[in-house]
Design an enzyme around this catalytic site. Structure first.
Site, PDB file in Angstrom:
ATOM      1  N   THR A   7      -1.021 -10.013  -8.699  1.00 15.81           N
ATOM      2  CA  THR A   7      -0.933  -9.929  -7.273  1.00 15.81           C
ATOM      3  C   THR A   7      -2.133 -10.998  -6.888  1.00 15.81           C
ATOM      4  OG1 THR A   7      -1.495  -8.530  -5.517  1.00 15.81           O
ATOM      5  CG2 THR A   7      -3.083  -8.269  -7.127  1.00 15.81           C
ATOM      6  N   ASN A   9      -3.558 -10.374  -3.958  1.00 13.59           N
ATOM      7  CA  ASN A   9      -4.402  -9.728  -2.947  1.00 13.59           C
ATOM      8  C   ASN A   9      -5.416  -8.890  -3.425  1.00 13.59           C
ATOM      9  OD1 ASN A   9      -5.215  -7.418  -1.155  1.00 13.59           O
ATOM     10  ND2 ASN A   9      -3.350  -7.294  -0.236  1.00 13.59           N
ATOM     11  N   PRO A  10      -6.618  -9.285  -3.609  1.00 19.31           N
ATOM     12  CA  PRO A  10      -8.097  -8.615  -4.130  1.00 19.31           C
ATOM     13  C   PRO A  10      -8.010  -7.351  -3.743  1.00 19.31           C
ATOM     14  CG  PRO A  10      -8.574 -10.732  -3.043  1.00 19.31           C
ATOM     15  CD  PRO A  10      -7.158 -10.492  -2.780  1.00 19.31           C
ATOM     16  N   GLY A  11      -7.583  -6.889  -2.501  1.00 21.27           N
ATOM     17  CA  GLY A  11      -7.769  -5.504  -1.877  1.00 21.27           C
ATOM     18  C   GLY A  11      -7.129  -4.621  -2.774  1.00 21.27           C
ATOM     19  N   ASP A  65       5.403  -3.586  -5.301  1.00 22.17           N
ATOM     20  CA  ASP A  65       5.995  -4.339  -4.255  1.00 22.17           C
ATOM     21  C   ASP A  65       6.374  -3.153  -2.980  1.00 22.17           C
ATOM     22  OD1 ASP A  65       7.462  -6.615  -3.232  1.00 22.17           O
ATOM     23  OD2 ASP A  65       9.174  -5.387  -3.075  1.00 22.17           O
ATOM     24  N   SER A  66       5.768  -3.372  -1.803  1.00 22.50           N
ATOM     25  CA  SER A  66       5.926  -2.496  -0.914  1.00 22.50           C
ATOM     26  C   SER A  66       6.657  -2.880   0.467  1.00 22.50           C
ATOM     27  CB  SER A  66       4.301  -1.853  -0.594  1.00 22.50           C
ATOM     28  OG  SER A  66       3.639  -2.817  -0.797  1.00 22.50           O
ATOM     29  N   PHE A 141       0.966  -4.180   8.526  1.00 17.22           N
ATOM     30  CA  PHE A 141       1.137  -3.160   9.761  1.00 17.22           C
ATOM     31  C   PHE A 141       0.317  -2.180   9.844  1.00 17.22           C
ATOM     32  CE2 PHE A 141       5.280  -5.628   8.198  1.00 17.22           C
ATOM     33  CZ  PHE A 141       5.417  -6.178   9.489  1.00 17.22           C
ATOM     34  N   LYS A 162      -7.611   5.850   3.655  1.00 15.67           N
ATOM     35  CA  LYS A 162      -6.230   5.192   3.728  1.00 15.67           C
ATOM     36  C   LYS A 162      -5.614   5.447   2.301  1.00 15.67           C
ATOM     37  CE  LYS A 162      -3.264   1.482   3.748  1.00 15.67           C
ATOM     38  NZ  LYS A 162      -3.111  -0.191   3.525  1.00 15.67           N
ATOM     39  N   HIS A 167       1.171   5.203   0.513  1.00 13.05           N
ATOM     40  CA  HIS A 167       2.074   4.912  -0.336  1.00 13.05           C
ATOM     41  C   HIS A 167       1.592   4.215  -1.707  1.00 13.05           C
ATOM     42  CE1 HIS A 167       1.222   1.584   2.252  1.00 13.05           C
ATOM     43  NE2 HIS A 167       1.967   0.904   1.593  1.00 13.05           N
TER      44      HIS A 167
END
Ligand code: IMP
Length: 184
Positions: A7, A9-11, A65-66, A141, A162, A167
Site C-alpha cells: 500500500t 497509505n501509511p495510515g 481495495d475499497s 469520503f 472508526k 469496512h
C-alpha cells in the site's frame, strides 16, 4: 512471521497492525505500485492486483481495495472511488445527490492475502451521505459518511472509533481470524 502490506497509505499500516500484531504477525509497508484494472467488482480488482504482485514479490503479502457505494447512484462511485475522489471530489458527489432523498450508502473493503494461493476477506459498513462535509479526521469520503447507528461522520470520529466499525476494520478482523486458525 513478517507480512508485507502492499500500500502507499501509511495510515492503513497502523490499522492492520492493530489486528495482526496480537497474533505475533509483524506487518511492514511495501510500496510497490500495481495495476488496478477496470472491473465490476472490488474482488476482481483485488484479485488481479494480487496475482500480478505474486509474480514479482517473493514474500507473503496482502493488499486491500475499497470503495464507497451510493444506492441512489446505483453503486457509483464503487470501484471507481479513488478516481472519482481525485476528479469530482466530495463536492462533486454532494452535487450529484442534490435533492435526492435516499442518501443510503455503504463502504466495502476487500483484503487479498497471497501465500502461494489467494484468500479474500471482505468487510462492509452501511450508512448515509450527509448534505455537507463535517470533520477533519480520516481521509477520502470520510467527511460525508455517517455510519448507521451514529450521528457523526467518520471524519468526526477518532481513528480508533472508526476502525472499530469500518469496512476495512471488518475485513482485517476476518483476515486475522483466518490467520489465527491457519497459522497453528
Ligand atoms: P483504495 O482502496 O485505498 O484505493 O480506496 C479507494 C478510494 O475509496 C479512496 O481513494 C477513497 O476515496 C475511498 N475510500 C476507501 N476507504 C475509505 C475510507 O475508509 N474512508 C473514506 N474514503 C475511503
Amino acid at each position: 512471521m513478517r507480512l508485507a502490506f502492499v500500500t502507499s497509505n501509511p495510515g492503513k499500516i497502523e490499522e492492520a497492525r492493530k489486528y495482526l500484531e496480537p497474533l505475533g504477525v509483524e506487518v511492514y509497508q511495501l510500496r510497490f505500485p500495481y495495476p488496478e484494472i477496470q472491473a465490476d467488482t472490488l474482488e476482481e480488482v483485488a484479485e488481479y492486483g494480487a496475482k500480478w504482485l505474486a509474480e514479482r514479490v517473493d514474500s507473503p503479502f496482502f493488499l486491500d481495495d475499497s470503495g464507497l457505494f451510493i444506492n441512489a447512484l446505483r453503486g457509483f462511485p464503487g470501484v471507481y472511488s479513488a478516481y472519482v475522489y481525485k476528479t469530482l471530489g466530495i463536492d462533486g458527489i454532494l452535487k450529484l445527490l442534490e435533492g435526492v432523498d435516499d442518501r443510503s450508502a455503504y463502504f466495502k473493503s476487500v483484503v487479498a492475502y497471497w501465500d502461494g494461493e489467494l484468500h479474500l476477506f471482505t468487510g462492509r459498513v452501511g450508512g448515509r451521505i450527509t448534505t455537507e462535509p463535517r470533520g477533519k479526521g480520516g481521509f477520502g469520503f470520510d467527511p460525508i459518511f455517517v455510519p448507521s447507528g451514529f450521528d457523526r461522520t467518520f471524519a468526526e470520529m477518532t481513528t480508533e472509533e472508526k476502525n472499530e466499525i469500518s469496512h476495512r476494520g471488518k475485513a482485517l478482523k476476518a483476515f486475522a481470524e483466518w490467520l489465527k486458525e491457519n497459522l497453528k
